[in-house]
Design an enzyme around this catalytic site. Structure first.
Site, PDB file in Angstrom:
ATOM      1  N   LYS A  14      50.193  35.207  53.975  1.00  0.00           N
ATOM      2  CA  LYS A  14      49.604  35.609  55.269  1.00  0.00           C
ATOM      3  C   LYS A  14      48.846  34.460  55.918  1.00  0.00           C
ATOM      4  O   LYS A  14      48.997  34.187  57.101  1.00  0.00           O
ATOM      5  CB  LYS A  14      48.619  36.787  55.102  1.00  0.00           C
ATOM      6  CG  LYS A  14      49.183  38.008  54.427  1.00  0.00           C
ATOM      7  CD  LYS A  14      48.163  39.126  54.361  1.00  0.00           C
ATOM      8  CE  LYS A  14      46.875  38.804  53.631  1.00  0.00           C
ATOM      9  NZ  LYS A  14      47.023  38.630  52.178  1.00  0.00           N
ATOM     10  N   ARG A  89      41.428  46.950  55.706  1.00  0.00           N
ATOM     11  CA  ARG A  89      41.866  47.277  54.347  1.00  0.00           C
ATOM     12  C   ARG A  89      41.571  48.729  54.015  1.00  0.00           C
ATOM     13  O   ARG A  89      41.953  49.185  52.933  1.00  0.00           O
ATOM     14  CB  ARG A  89      41.142  46.376  53.336  1.00  0.00           C
ATOM     15  CG  ARG A  89      41.867  45.055  53.024  1.00  0.00           C
ATOM     16  CD  ARG A  89      40.912  44.224  52.209  1.00  0.00           C
ATOM     17  NE  ARG A  89      41.476  43.321  51.271  1.00  0.00           N
ATOM     18  CZ  ARG A  89      41.548  41.998  51.465  1.00  0.00           C
ATOM     19  NH1 ARG A  89      41.170  41.472  52.602  1.00  0.00           N
ATOM     20  NH2 ARG A  89      41.993  41.212  50.518  1.00  0.00           N
ATOM     21  N   ARG A 128      48.951  27.959  43.879  1.00  0.00           N
ATOM     22  CA  ARG A 128      47.862  27.660  44.824  1.00  0.00           C
ATOM     23  C   ARG A 128      46.688  26.998  44.075  1.00  0.00           C
ATOM     24  O   ARG A 128      46.136  26.009  44.540  1.00  0.00           O
ATOM     25  CB  ARG A 128      47.395  28.965  45.503  1.00  0.00           C
ATOM     26  CG  ARG A 128      46.276  28.776  46.481  1.00  0.00           C
ATOM     27  CD  ARG A 128      46.278  29.870  47.527  1.00  0.00           C
ATOM     28  NE  ARG A 128      45.608  31.091  47.076  1.00  0.00           N
ATOM     29  CZ  ARG A 128      45.626  32.236  47.747  1.00  0.00           C
ATOM     30  NH1 ARG A 128      46.290  32.336  48.870  1.00  0.00           N
ATOM     31  NH2 ARG A 128      44.993  33.296  47.289  1.00  0.00           N
ATOM     32  N   ARG A 140      39.689  28.754  44.596  1.00  0.00           N
ATOM     33  CA  ARG A 140      39.008  30.002  44.947  1.00  0.00           C
ATOM     34  C   ARG A 140      38.549  30.714  43.686  1.00  0.00           C
ATOM     35  O   ARG A 140      39.311  30.863  42.735  1.00  0.00           O
ATOM     36  CB  ARG A 140      39.972  30.902  45.725  1.00  0.00           C
ATOM     37  CG  ARG A 140      40.098  30.489  47.164  1.00  0.00           C
ATOM     38  CD  ARG A 140      41.119  31.321  47.870  1.00  0.00           C
ATOM     39  NE  ARG A 140      40.932  32.758  47.677  1.00  0.00           N
ATOM     40  CZ  ARG A 140      41.490  33.672  48.455  1.00  0.00           C
ATOM     41  NH1 ARG A 140      42.234  33.307  49.478  1.00  0.00           N
ATOM     42  NH2 ARG A 140      41.302  34.946  48.221  1.00  0.00           N
ATOM     43  N   ARG A 151      42.764  42.523  42.549  1.00  0.00           N
ATOM     44  CA  ARG A 151      43.018  42.390  43.995  1.00  0.00           C
ATOM     45  C   ARG A 151      44.371  42.992  44.376  1.00  0.00           C
ATOM     46  O   ARG A 151      44.514  43.562  45.452  1.00  0.00           O
ATOM     47  CB  ARG A 151      42.960  40.900  44.403  1.00  0.00           C
ATOM     48  CG  ARG A 151      41.533  40.354  44.384  1.00  0.00           C
ATOM     49  CD  ARG A 151      41.513  38.835  44.396  1.00  0.00           C
ATOM     50  NE  ARG A 151      42.034  38.268  45.616  1.00  0.00           N
ATOM     51  CZ  ARG A 151      42.609  37.063  45.694  1.00  0.00           C
ATOM     52  NH1 ARG A 151      42.750  36.314  44.612  1.00  0.00           N
ATOM     53  NH2 ARG A 151      43.031  36.617  46.834  1.00  0.00           N
TER      54      ARG A 151
HETATM   55  P1  AMP Z   1      41.242  37.724  50.970  1.00  0.00           P
HETATM   56  O1  AMP Z   1      41.005  36.260  51.236  1.00  0.00           O
HETATM   57  O2  AMP Z   1      41.749  38.462  52.194  1.00  0.00           O
HETATM   58  O3  AMP Z   1      42.094  37.969  49.757  1.00  0.00           O
HETATM   59  O4  AMP Z   1      39.807  38.360  50.675  1.00  0.00           O
HETATM   60  C1  AMP Z   1      39.025  37.909  49.582  1.00  0.00           C
HETATM   61  C2  AMP Z   1      37.987  38.971  49.210  1.00  0.00           C
HETATM   62  O5  AMP Z   1      37.104  39.194  50.332  1.00  0.00           O
HETATM   63  C3  AMP Z   1      38.564  40.344  48.882  1.00  0.00           C
HETATM   64  O6  AMP Z   1      38.990  40.428  47.533  1.00  0.00           O
HETATM   65  C4  AMP Z   1      37.354  41.235  49.173  1.00  0.00           C
HETATM   66  O7  AMP Z   1      36.380  41.115  48.151  1.00  0.00           O
HETATM   67  C5  AMP Z   1      36.757  40.585  50.423  1.00  0.00           C
HETATM   68  N1  AMP Z   1      37.363  41.122  51.670  1.00  0.00           N
HETATM   69  C6  AMP Z   1      38.142  40.433  52.557  1.00  0.00           C
HETATM   70  N2  AMP Z   1      38.531  41.220  53.584  1.00  0.00           N
HETATM   71  C7  AMP Z   1      37.986  42.442  53.339  1.00  0.00           C
HETATM   72  C8  AMP Z   1      38.036  43.695  54.022  1.00  0.00           C
HETATM   73  N3  AMP Z   1      38.741  43.854  55.152  1.00  0.00           N
HETATM   74  N4  AMP Z   1      37.331  44.733  53.491  1.00  0.00           N
HETATM   75  C9  AMP Z   1      36.619  44.586  52.365  1.00  0.00           C
HETATM   76  N5  AMP Z   1      36.550  43.449  51.655  1.00  0.00           N
HETATM   77  C10 AMP Z   1      37.221  42.375  52.125  1.00  0.00           C
END
Ligand code: AMP
Length: 194
Positions: A14, A89, A128, A140, A151
């Protein structure tokens, strides 16, 4: 110009696709994950509040991420076009977004679901982390097998709730995210220009 949501598991590509559309179409990339990681790194109050959940691969409370998105779309971004990556989400987040955008008279055009078998993700996340290591970039903290599992589970739960929400609104488009980066970009561009 387009107003898009990207939904997909970690490692589906993404972020990569969003960056390409930013350079090709001038859309704004709004990643709640990036915004949260930045807040954590800079030690803001919001970052401190979110850190434990992000490190564990769990969801940050709805009001926190909704606030971040409202802020990101408060200038001309909503009208100029954007990609929301990793948001919404939950159905509560999707409803808040719908309210926000309908207040602006700028509804979503497409919700793009990146389809990829779960077993491919582990390889991509490992790659990654490997790339970060080779360029001496920070890895990360949530790119490790245990948190990845959490996740992915979180993603499957979120998708189960969001798919019917957006299907009902005729916004959901599924794309095959196992293809190469350029193929996926072509598919997305085709979708948003037809
Ligand atoms: P991502 O980079 O999108 O995988 O997000 C990394 C982490 O940020 C996730 O595992 C959540 O802990 C938090 N996070 C990101 N976007 C959201 C969201 N829309 N709602 C809740 N937590 C989020």
């Amino acid at each position: 110009m387009a107003r898009l949501v990207f939904i997909g598991p970690p490692g589906a590509g993404k972020g990569t696709q969003a960056e390409k559309l930013v350079s090709e179409r001038g859309l704004r990339h709004v990643s709640t994950g990036d915004l949260l990681r930045h807040a954590i790194k800079t030690g803001t109050a919001l970052g401190l509040q979110a850190k434990a959940a992000v490190d564990a691969g769990e969801l940050v409370p709805d009001d926190v991420v909704i606030g971040l998105v409202e802020e990101s779309l408060s200038d001309g971004a909503a009208a100029a076009g954007f990609i929301l990556d990793g948001f919404p989400r939950t159905v509560a987040q999707a409803e808040a977004l719908e309210t926000l955008l309908s207040r602006k008279g700028l509804p979503l055009d497409h919700v793009i679901l990146f389809d990829i078998p779960v077993d491919r993700l582990e390889q991509r996340i490992a790659k990654r982390a490997e790339q970060s290591r080779s360029t001496a970039s920070p890895i990360r903290s949530d790119d490790n097998p245990d948190v990845l599992k959490r996740r992915v589970e979180e993603f499957l739960t979120a998708t189960a709730a969001l798919s019917p929400f957006y299907q009902k609104r005729r916004l959901l488009r599924r794309i095959d995210a196992t293809n190469g980066i350029d193929d996926v970009t072509r598919t997305v561009l085709h979708l948003i220009t037809t």
